[in-house]
Design a protein around this motif. Structure first.
Motif, mmCIF file in Angstrom:
data_model
loop_
_atom_site.group_PDB
_atom_site.id
_atom_site.type_symbol
_atom_site.label_atom_id
_atom_site.label_comp_id
_atom_site.label_asym_id
_atom_site.label_seq_id
_atom_site.Cartn_x
_atom_site.Cartn_y
_atom_site.Cartn_z
ATOM 1 N N GLU A 5 0.826 -1.210 0.000
ATOM 2 C CA GLU A 5 0.000 0.000 0.000
ATOM 3 C C GLU A 5 0.863 1.265 0.000
ATOM 4 O OE1 GLU A 5 -2.907 2.688 -0.081
ATOM 5 O OE2 GLU A 5 -3.226 0.533 -0.307
ATOM 6 N N GLY A 6 0.536 2.198 -0.899
ATOM 7 C CA GLY A 6 1.190 3.493 -0.936
ATOM 8 C C GLY A 6 2.569 3.511 -1.559
ATOM 9 N N PHE A 7 3.036 2.365 -2.065
ATOM 10 C CA PHE A 7 4.410 2.303 -2.562
ATOM 11 C C PHE A 7 4.563 2.927 -3.939
ATOM 12 C CE2 PHE A 7 8.303 0.191 -4.133
ATOM 13 C CZ PHE A 7 9.155 0.502 -3.077
ATOM 14 N N LEU A 8 3.507 2.890 -4.752
ATOM 15 C CA LEU A 8 3.601 3.459 -6.096
ATOM 16 C C LEU A 8 3.149 4.922 -6.081
ATOM 17 C CD1 LEU A 8 2.204 0.594 -8.377
ATOM 18 C CD2 LEU A 8 4.593 1.214 -7.968
ATOM 19 N N THR A 10 2.037 8.737 -7.741
ATOM 20 C CA THR A 10 1.282 9.271 -8.876
ATOM 21 C C THR A 10 2.259 9.549 -10.008
ATOM 22 O OG1 THR A 10 -0.339 10.260 -7.393
ATOM 23 C CG2 THR A 10 -0.179 11.208 -9.597
ATOM 24 N N PRO A 11 1.953 9.259 -11.263
ATOM 25 C CA PRO A 11 0.664 8.789 -11.786
ATOM 26 C C PRO A 11 0.599 7.280 -11.990
ATOM 27 C CG PRO A 11 2.034 9.441 -13.616
ATOM 28 C CD PRO A 11 2.883 9.622 -12.366
ATOM 29 N N TRP A 12 1.584 6.538 -11.445
ATOM 30 C CA TRP A 12 1.700 5.131 -11.804
ATOM 31 C C TRP A 12 0.591 4.267 -11.228
ATOM 32 C CZ3 TRP A 12 4.255 4.320 -15.881
ATOM 33 C CH2 TRP A 12 5.329 5.159 -16.211
ATOM 34 N N TRP A 13 0.191 4.506 -9.982
ATOM 35 C CA TRP A 13 -0.863 3.650 -9.444
ATOM 36 C C TRP A 13 -2.184 3.877 -10.178
ATOM 37 C CZ3 TRP A 13 -5.304 5.499 -7.105
ATOM 38 C CH2 TRP A 13 -5.286 6.823 -6.639
ATOM 39 N N GLN A 14 -2.427 5.145 -10.592
ATOM 40 C CA GLN A 14 -3.651 5.421 -11.358
ATOM 41 C C GLN A 14 -3.583 4.788 -12.750
ATOM 42 O OE1 GLN A 14 -1.718 7.756 -9.831
ATOM 43 N NE2 GLN A 14 -2.937 9.493 -9.081
ATOM 44 N N PHE A 105 -4.618 -1.093 -1.494
ATOM 45 C CA PHE A 105 -5.742 -0.620 -2.296
ATOM 46 C C PHE A 105 -5.276 0.297 -3.421
ATOM 47 C CE2 PHE A 105 -7.575 -1.596 1.881
ATOM 48 C CZ PHE A 105 -8.518 -2.539 1.492
ATOM 49 N N THR A 106 -4.348 1.203 -3.141
ATOM 50 C CA THR A 106 -3.857 2.067 -4.217
ATOM 51 C C THR A 106 -3.013 1.281 -5.214
ATOM 52 O OG1 THR A 106 -1.880 2.718 -2.946
ATOM 53 C CG2 THR A 106 -3.849 4.110 -2.730
ATOM 54 N N THR A 107 -2.411 0.204 -4.766
ATOM 55 C CA THR A 107 -1.582 -0.606 -5.663
ATOM 56 C C THR A 107 -2.350 -1.796 -6.246
ATOM 57 O OG1 THR A 107 -0.758 -1.868 -3.761
ATOM 58 C CG2 THR A 107 0.563 0.003 -4.509
ATOM 59 N N LEU A 108 -3.659 -1.851 -5.990
ATOM 60 C CA LEU A 108 -4.458 -2.977 -6.470
ATOM 61 C C LEU A 108 -4.414 -3.095 -7.990
ATOM 62 C CD1 LEU A 108 -6.421 -5.283 -5.670
ATOM 63 C CD2 LEU A 108 -8.292 -3.628 -5.926
ATOM 64 N N GLY A 109 -4.490 -1.971 -8.684
ATOM 65 C CA GLY A 109 -4.457 -2.001 -10.147
ATOM 66 C C GLY A 109 -3.169 -2.605 -10.678
ATOM 67 N N ALA A 110 -2.048 -2.230 -10.073
ATOM 68 C CA ALA A 110 -0.754 -2.772 -10.503
ATOM 69 C C ALA A 110 -0.649 -4.257 -10.179
ATOM 70 C CB ALA A 110 0.383 -2.007 -9.830
ATOM 71 N N ASN A 111 -1.102 -4.651 -8.991
ATOM 72 C CA ASN A 111 -1.037 -6.052 -8.605
ATOM 73 C C ASN A 111 -1.955 -6.919 -9.465
ATOM 74 O OD1 ASN A 111 0.856 -5.584 -6.576
ATOM 75 N ND2 ASN A 111 -0.710 -5.180 -5.036
ATOM 76 N N VAL A 112 -3.126 -6.396 -9.784
ATOM 77 C CA VAL A 112 -4.038 -7.125 -10.676
ATOM 78 C C VAL A 112 -3.420 -7.270 -12.062
ATOM 79 C CG1 VAL A 112 -6.225 -6.965 -11.930
ATOM 80 C CG2 VAL A 112 -6.175 -6.575 -9.468
ATOM 81 N N PHE A 113 -2.796 -6.203 -12.547
ATOM 82 C CA PHE A 113 -2.211 -6.259 -13.882
ATOM 83 C C PHE A 113 -1.132 -7.333 -13.962
ATOM 84 C CE2 PHE A 113 0.813 -4.864 -17.183
ATOM 85 C CZ PHE A 113 -0.046 -4.843 -18.275
ATOM 86 N N SER A 114 -0.264 -7.416 -12.964
ATOM 87 C CA SER A 114 0.829 -8.393 -13.015
ATOM 88 C C SER A 114 0.356 -9.804 -12.729
ATOM 89 C CB SER A 114 1.944 -7.999 -12.034
ATOM 90 O OG SER A 114 1.445 -7.931 -10.708
ATOM 91 N N MET A 115 -0.384 -9.992 -11.609
ATOM 92 C CA MET A 115 -0.782 -11.337 -11.203
ATOM 93 C C MET A 115 -2.079 -11.806 -11.850
ATOM 94 S SD MET A 115 -1.167 -12.907 -7.343
ATOM 95 C CE MET A 115 -2.952 -13.018 -7.164
ATOM 96 N N GLY A 116 -3.000 -10.886 -12.081
ATOM 97 C CA GLY A 116 -4.310 -11.273 -12.586
ATOM 98 C C GLY A 116 -4.474 -11.175 -14.094
ATOM 99 N N ILE A 117 -3.589 -10.438 -14.764
ATOM 100 C CA ILE A 117 -3.740 -10.259 -16.215
ATOM 101 C C ILE A 117 -2.539 -10.820 -16.983
ATOM 102 C CG2 ILE A 117 -4.000 -8.568 -18.068
ATOM 103 C CD1 ILE A 117 -5.530 -6.784 -16.096
ATOM 104 N N VAL A 118 -1.358 -10.266 -16.749
ATOM 105 C CA VAL A 118 -0.192 -10.692 -17.534
ATOM 106 C C VAL A 118 0.144 -12.157 -17.271
ATOM 107 C CG1 VAL A 118 2.271 -10.358 -17.922
ATOM 108 C CG2 VAL A 118 0.777 -8.380 -17.687
#
Length: 235
Positions: A5-8, A10-14, A105-118
């Motif tokens: 949380e909070g590690f990424l 702006t604008p990367w987490w968005q 929560f702010t890094t959810l998009g990045a985590n989903v992209f790596s683990m859930g999509i790619v």
């Protein structure tokens, strides 16, 4: 992985949310259609989600304060495809962020992209390519799930390197320098973990082939002739 949380900044987490949300919405659409057409698939969806949760919750120490873990998304990607896997991965990551302080929560998009999509996309592509070459089914599952695990962590290294390039400015040299460092940190533990995940996934599919092979045929994971060959039967 998971990025905390909070590690990424702006604008990367968005940006990672913007990339991930359309895939998740498409996955929800596909999942709803699948469930409406085949209600009997619900238990298998639940098992696939539980498998992702259990494996991705097994945090193992890496180095420099990071951790590694299996992803568990390979089984879902092979049976249901990458889009539905993204939905299952999102549910798991959201639960882990909320109750286990695993990810954020702010890094959810990045985590989903790596683990859930790619990761699931990599699994799906390797699986389809492997089956076309007529390799042994279990060997293909092993290779696909191991490669998907590695793809997840390469993507996480990319996400971190983009946010924190060497020298503070996003240049190609700065990105590559940071990427090499992040990837090296993960590689120490992730290389053997991916091999372990591949072996576990292959064993799980061996069990499914023996006790519930009809669902694999129905979902077009395997042809009936391949199932009979794997089970050593002629009818």
């Amino acid at each position: 992985m998971h990025i905390m949380e909070g590690f990424l900044p702006t604008p990367w987490w968005q940006a990672w949310f913007a990339v991930s949300i359309p895939v998740i919405l498409y996955g929800i659409h596909k999942m709803n259609r699948l469930v409406n057409e085949k209600r009997e698939i619900l238990p298998l969806l639940a098992v696939a989600g539980a498998f992702i949760f259990v494996l991705s919750s097994l945090k193992l120490p890496s180095v420099t304060g990071s951790c590694s873990h299996p992803t568990g998304t390979g089984i879902a990607a092979i049976i249901f495809g990458p889009a539905i896997s993204a939905v299952l991965g999102t549910i798991v990551l959201l639960y882990q962020a909320l109750f286990l302080a695993h990810g954020g929560f702010t890094t959810l998009g990045a985590n989903v992209f790596s683990m859930g999509i790619v990761g699931p996309v990599a699994v799906y592509l390797v699986y389809k390519a492997g089956m076309k070459t007529k390799l042994n089914f279990y060997a293909v599952v092993f290779l696909a799930t191991a490669f998907g695990d590695w793809a997840t962590y390469v993507t996480t290294s990319v996400e971190l390197a983009l946010a924190y390039p060497a020298g503070g400015a996003l240049t190609f040299a700065g990105f590559m320098s940071s990427f090499g460092k992040f990837a090296a940190v993960f590689a120490i533990t992730q290389l053997p973990l991916a091999i372990m995940e591949g072996a576990v996934s292959a064993l799980l599919f061996k069990y499914v082939v023996n006790v519930k092979s009809d669902i694999l045929v129905e979902m077009k994971v395997l042809e009936d002739a391949v199932v009979r060959k794997l089970r050593g039967t002629s009818a």
